[in-house]
Write a protein that holds these residues in place. Sequence first.
Motif, PDB file in Angstrom:
ATOM      1  N   THR A 147       0.867  -1.182   0.000  1.00 31.87           N
ATOM      2  CA  THR A 147       0.000   0.000   0.000  1.00 31.87           C
ATOM      3  C   THR A 147       0.906   1.236   0.000  1.00 31.87           C
ATOM      4  OG1 THR A 147      -0.039   0.345   2.393  1.00 31.87           O
ATOM      5  CG2 THR A 147      -1.665  -1.209   1.499  1.00 31.87           C
ATOM      6  N   PRO A 148       0.344   2.417  -0.245  1.00 34.01           N
ATOM      7  CA  PRO A 148       1.169   3.631  -0.222  1.00 34.01           C
ATOM      8  C   PRO A 148       1.944   3.800   1.096  1.00 34.01           C
ATOM      9  CG  PRO A 148      -0.909   4.101  -1.287  1.00 34.01           C
ATOM     10  CD  PRO A 148      -1.021   2.691  -0.780  1.00 34.01           C
ATOM     11  N   MET A 149       1.350   3.387   2.230  1.00 38.43           N
ATOM     12  CA  MET A 149       2.061   3.526   3.509  1.00 38.43           C
ATOM     13  C   MET A 149       3.345   2.695   3.517  1.00 38.43           C
ATOM     14  SD  MET A 149       0.769   2.534   7.365  1.00 38.43           S
ATOM     15  CE  MET A 149      -0.466   3.811   7.577  1.00 38.43           C
ATOM     16  N   VAL A 150       3.251   1.479   3.019  1.00 39.03           N
ATOM     17  CA  VAL A 150       4.419   0.586   3.009  1.00 39.03           C
ATOM     18  C   VAL A 150       5.413   0.986   1.916  1.00 39.03           C
ATOM     19  CG1 VAL A 150       5.067  -1.802   2.428  1.00 39.03           C
ATOM     20  CG2 VAL A 150       3.401  -1.352   4.213  1.00 39.03           C
ATOM     21  N   HIS A 151       4.897   1.479   0.783  1.00 37.68           N
ATOM     22  CA  HIS A 151       5.814   1.949  -0.270  1.00 37.68           C
ATOM     23  C   HIS A 151       6.681   3.087   0.280  1.00 37.68           C
ATOM     24  CE1 HIS A 151       2.619   0.468  -3.382  1.00 37.68           C
ATOM     25  NE2 HIS A 151       3.191  -0.514  -2.716  1.00 37.68           N
ATOM     26  N   ALA A 152       6.072   3.999   1.024  1.00 39.76           N
ATOM     27  CA  ALA A 152       6.831   5.130   1.594  1.00 39.76           C
ATOM     28  C   ALA A 152       7.864   4.631   2.605  1.00 39.76           C
ATOM     29  CB  ALA A 152       5.861   6.111   2.256  1.00 39.76           C
ATOM     30  N   ALA A 153       7.482   3.644   3.410  1.00 38.61           N
ATOM     31  CA  ALA A 153       8.416   3.107   4.412  1.00 38.61           C
ATOM     32  C   ALA A 153       9.592   2.403   3.739  1.00 38.61           C
ATOM     33  CB  ALA A 153       7.671   2.142   5.339  1.00 38.61           C
ATOM     34  N   LEU A 154       9.288   1.659   2.656  1.00 36.10           N
ATOM     35  CA  LEU A 154      10.359   0.961   1.928  1.00 36.10           C
ATOM     36  C   LEU A 154      11.382   1.955   1.389  1.00 36.10           C
ATOM     37  CD1 LEU A 154       8.735  -1.789  -0.343  1.00 36.10           C
ATOM     38  CD2 LEU A 154      10.462  -2.132   1.423  1.00 36.10           C
ATOM     39  N   GLU A 155      10.868   3.075   0.852  1.00 40.12           N
ATOM     40  CA  GLU A 155      11.771   4.094   0.294  1.00 40.12           C
ATOM     41  C   GLU A 155      12.662   4.673   1.388  1.00 40.12           C
ATOM     42  OE1 GLU A 155       8.544   5.547  -3.025  1.00 40.12           O
ATOM     43  OE2 GLU A 155       9.748   7.089  -2.045  1.00 40.12           O
ATOM     44  N   THR A 156      12.041   5.006   2.525  1.00 34.28           N
ATOM     45  CA  THR A 156      12.793   5.655   3.607  1.00 34.28           C
ATOM     46  C   THR A 156      13.780   4.694   4.269  1.00 34.28           C
ATOM     47  OG1 THR A 156      10.871   7.024   4.028  1.00 34.28           O
ATOM     48  CG2 THR A 156      12.532   6.963   5.760  1.00 34.28           C
ATOM     49  N   LEU A 157      13.335   3.479   4.532  1.00 36.48           N
ATOM     50  CA  LEU A 157      14.171   2.556   5.317  1.00 36.48           C
ATOM     51  C   LEU A 157      15.143   1.742   4.468  1.00 36.48           C
ATOM     52  CD1 LEU A 157      11.424   1.212   7.759  1.00 36.48           C
ATOM     53  CD2 LEU A 157      13.260   2.804   8.320  1.00 36.48           C
ATOM     54  N   SER A 158      14.756   1.445   3.198  1.00 33.78           N
ATOM     55  CA  SER A 158      15.584   0.543   2.383  1.00 33.78           C
ATOM     56  C   SER A 158      16.004   1.140   1.047  1.00 33.78           C
ATOM     57  CB  SER A 158      14.813  -0.762   2.106  1.00 33.78           C
ATOM     58  OG  SER A 158      14.226  -1.265   3.264  1.00 33.78           O
ATOM     59  N   GLY A 159      15.492   2.339   0.708  1.00 35.16           N
ATOM     60  CA  GLY A 159      15.822   2.930  -0.594  1.00 35.16           C
ATOM     61  C   GLY A 159      15.193   2.193  -1.758  1.00 35.16           C
ATOM     62  N   ILE A 160      14.166   1.378  -1.482  1.00 37.94           N
ATOM     63  CA  ILE A 160      13.502   0.624  -2.554  1.00 37.94           C
ATOM     64  C   ILE A 160      12.253   1.383  -2.991  1.00 37.94           C
ATOM     65  CG2 ILE A 160      12.267  -1.510  -3.117  1.00 37.94           C
ATOM     66  CD1 ILE A 160      14.091  -2.909  -1.021  1.00 37.94           C
ATOM     67  N   HIS A 161      12.172   1.718  -4.281  1.00 39.85           N
ATOM     68  CA  HIS A 161      10.989   2.378  -4.836  1.00 39.85           C
ATOM     69  C   HIS A 161      10.177   1.291  -5.548  1.00 39.85           C
ATOM     70  CE1 HIS A 161      12.540   6.536  -4.152  1.00 39.85           C
ATOM     71  NE2 HIS A 161      13.669   5.851  -4.093  1.00 39.85           N
ATOM     72  N   LEU A 162       9.318   0.633  -4.793  1.00 44.14           N
ATOM     73  CA  LEU A 162       8.668  -0.576  -5.296  1.00 44.14           C
ATOM     74  C   LEU A 162       7.966  -0.344  -6.628  1.00 44.14           C
ATOM     75  CD1 LEU A 162       7.964  -3.561  -4.783  1.00 44.14           C
ATOM     76  CD2 LEU A 162       5.959  -2.792  -3.532  1.00 44.14           C
ATOM     77  N   MET A 163       7.180   0.718  -6.719  1.00 41.41           N
ATOM     78  CA  MET A 163       6.377   0.911  -7.924  1.00 41.41           C
ATOM     79  C   MET A 163       7.215   1.342  -9.122  1.00 41.41           C
ATOM     80  SD  MET A 163       3.869  -0.250  -6.492  1.00 41.41           S
ATOM     81  CE  MET A 163       2.675  -0.329  -7.797  1.00 41.41           C
ATOM     82  N   GLU A 164       8.462   1.722  -8.879  1.00 39.77           N
ATOM     83  CA  GLU A 164       9.345   2.103 -10.002  1.00 39.77           C
ATOM     84  C   GLU A 164      10.260   0.956 -10.418  1.00 39.77           C
ATOM     85  OE1 GLU A 164      11.373   5.661  -8.788  1.00 39.77           O
ATOM     86  OE2 GLU A 164       9.462   6.617  -8.258  1.00 39.77           O
ATOM     87  N   GLU A 165      10.147  -0.172  -9.746  1.00 37.84           N
ATOM     88  CA  GLU A 165      10.946  -1.339 -10.125  1.00 37.84           C
ATOM     89  C   GLU A 165      10.519  -1.818 -11.516  1.00 37.84           C
ATOM     90  OE1 GLU A 165      13.217  -3.503  -8.197  1.00 37.84           O
ATOM     91  OE2 GLU A 165      13.475  -1.620  -7.115  1.00 37.84           O
ATOM     92  N   GLU A 166      11.407  -2.491 -12.207  1.00 41.02           N
ATOM     93  CA  GLU A 166      11.084  -2.990 -13.548  1.00 41.02           C
ATOM     94  C   GLU A 166       9.882  -3.934 -13.474  1.00 41.02           C
ATOM     95  OE1 GLU A 166      13.397  -5.473 -16.966  1.00 41.02           O
ATOM     96  OE2 GLU A 166      14.588  -4.152 -15.697  1.00 41.02           O
ATOM     97  N   ASP A 167       9.865  -4.798 -12.468  1.00 37.50           N
ATOM     98  CA  ASP A 167       8.749  -5.723 -12.284  1.00 37.50           C
ATOM     99  C   ASP A 167       8.301  -5.633 -10.820  1.00 37.50           C
ATOM    100  OD1 ASP A 167       6.954  -7.773 -12.077  1.00 37.50           O
ATOM    101  OD2 ASP A 167       8.179  -9.248 -13.161  1.00 37.50           O
TER     102      ASP A 167
END
Length: 258
Positions: A189-209
Amino acid sequence: MERVKDKVVVITGAGSGLGKADALRLSEEGAKLVLTDINEVEGRRTGEECEGEAIFFAQDVKDESSWPRLIETTIAAFGRLDVLVNNAGNSHIANIESASTDQWHDILRVHLDGTFFGCRSAIPEMTKSGGGSIINMSSVAALVGLSPYLAYSAAKGGIRSMTKSIAIYCREQKNLIRCNSIHPGSISTPMVHAALETLSGIHLMEEEDPEATRKALGIGEPLDVANMVLFLASDESKHINGAELVIDNGATVGLMSR
Ligand SMILES: NC(=O)c1ccc[n+]([C@@H]2O[C@H](COP(=O)([O-])OP(=O)(O)OC[C@H]3O[C@@H](n4cnc5c(N)ncnc54)[C@H](O)[C@@H]3O)[C@@H](O)[C@H]2O)c1
């Protein structure tokens, strides 16, 4: 399928993520919905995407005065209240040393005050309707320690305990109201996507897959939670009261697992 046909369901935080998925799933199964959110645009959009009847009520769940107005609106629109999903929530990434007093109070007010106001407001109307189901969105943060989520963990732990207290109260009252908590792990969800970016530098929705990355990270889908909400809202769960239902694909039962 009509697993919740004509049940009148209030869902808070329905403009995004889990609340939106709950609304769409329950709508497919015949529920009449009252959707609330602090974000009016997205909350109304969810209502428009629902298959069946759905109205929107703009609400900040921590505003005590909004709750009697929400219940009145629900009764005026549909005449009864069967299910309340206390889903609205926010998060700050802050540990025991970095959390500010304002962050602490904000999280406790949204999650704990909001859930308390919701349960207290719903029970008299559900009693008049002959029973009901209250579904409180907690988290695995209530069950294990999450270092970057100090206030959030405290609030979700409070929701877990509050739920059990309400469940046993309703059993004593013989009012046929059940109260259960759901404890998701990481769900996309958007809440977890934001946490992933902040904590791990992972931009889930911008990943190739994004789907492959989601699965690789062990992150669930909103529908995984919505199906549990549907079950708890329906009469299929009529003997389940005071339970904590974990949806994390086993993440919290094993040591050293992602
Ligand atoms: N996504 C997860 O992995 C996860 C895991 C465990 C628990 N949860 C819980 O599930 C619930 C939903 O989270 P999500 O992941 O869908 O987040 P999200 O950010 O996608 O959606 C939250 C929704 O709540 C609304 N909201 C926030 N504060 C509000 C307030 N004061 N009053 C009314 N509405 C408000 C937002 O506008 C938004 O529409 C939250 O309680 C969250 O803590 C989520």
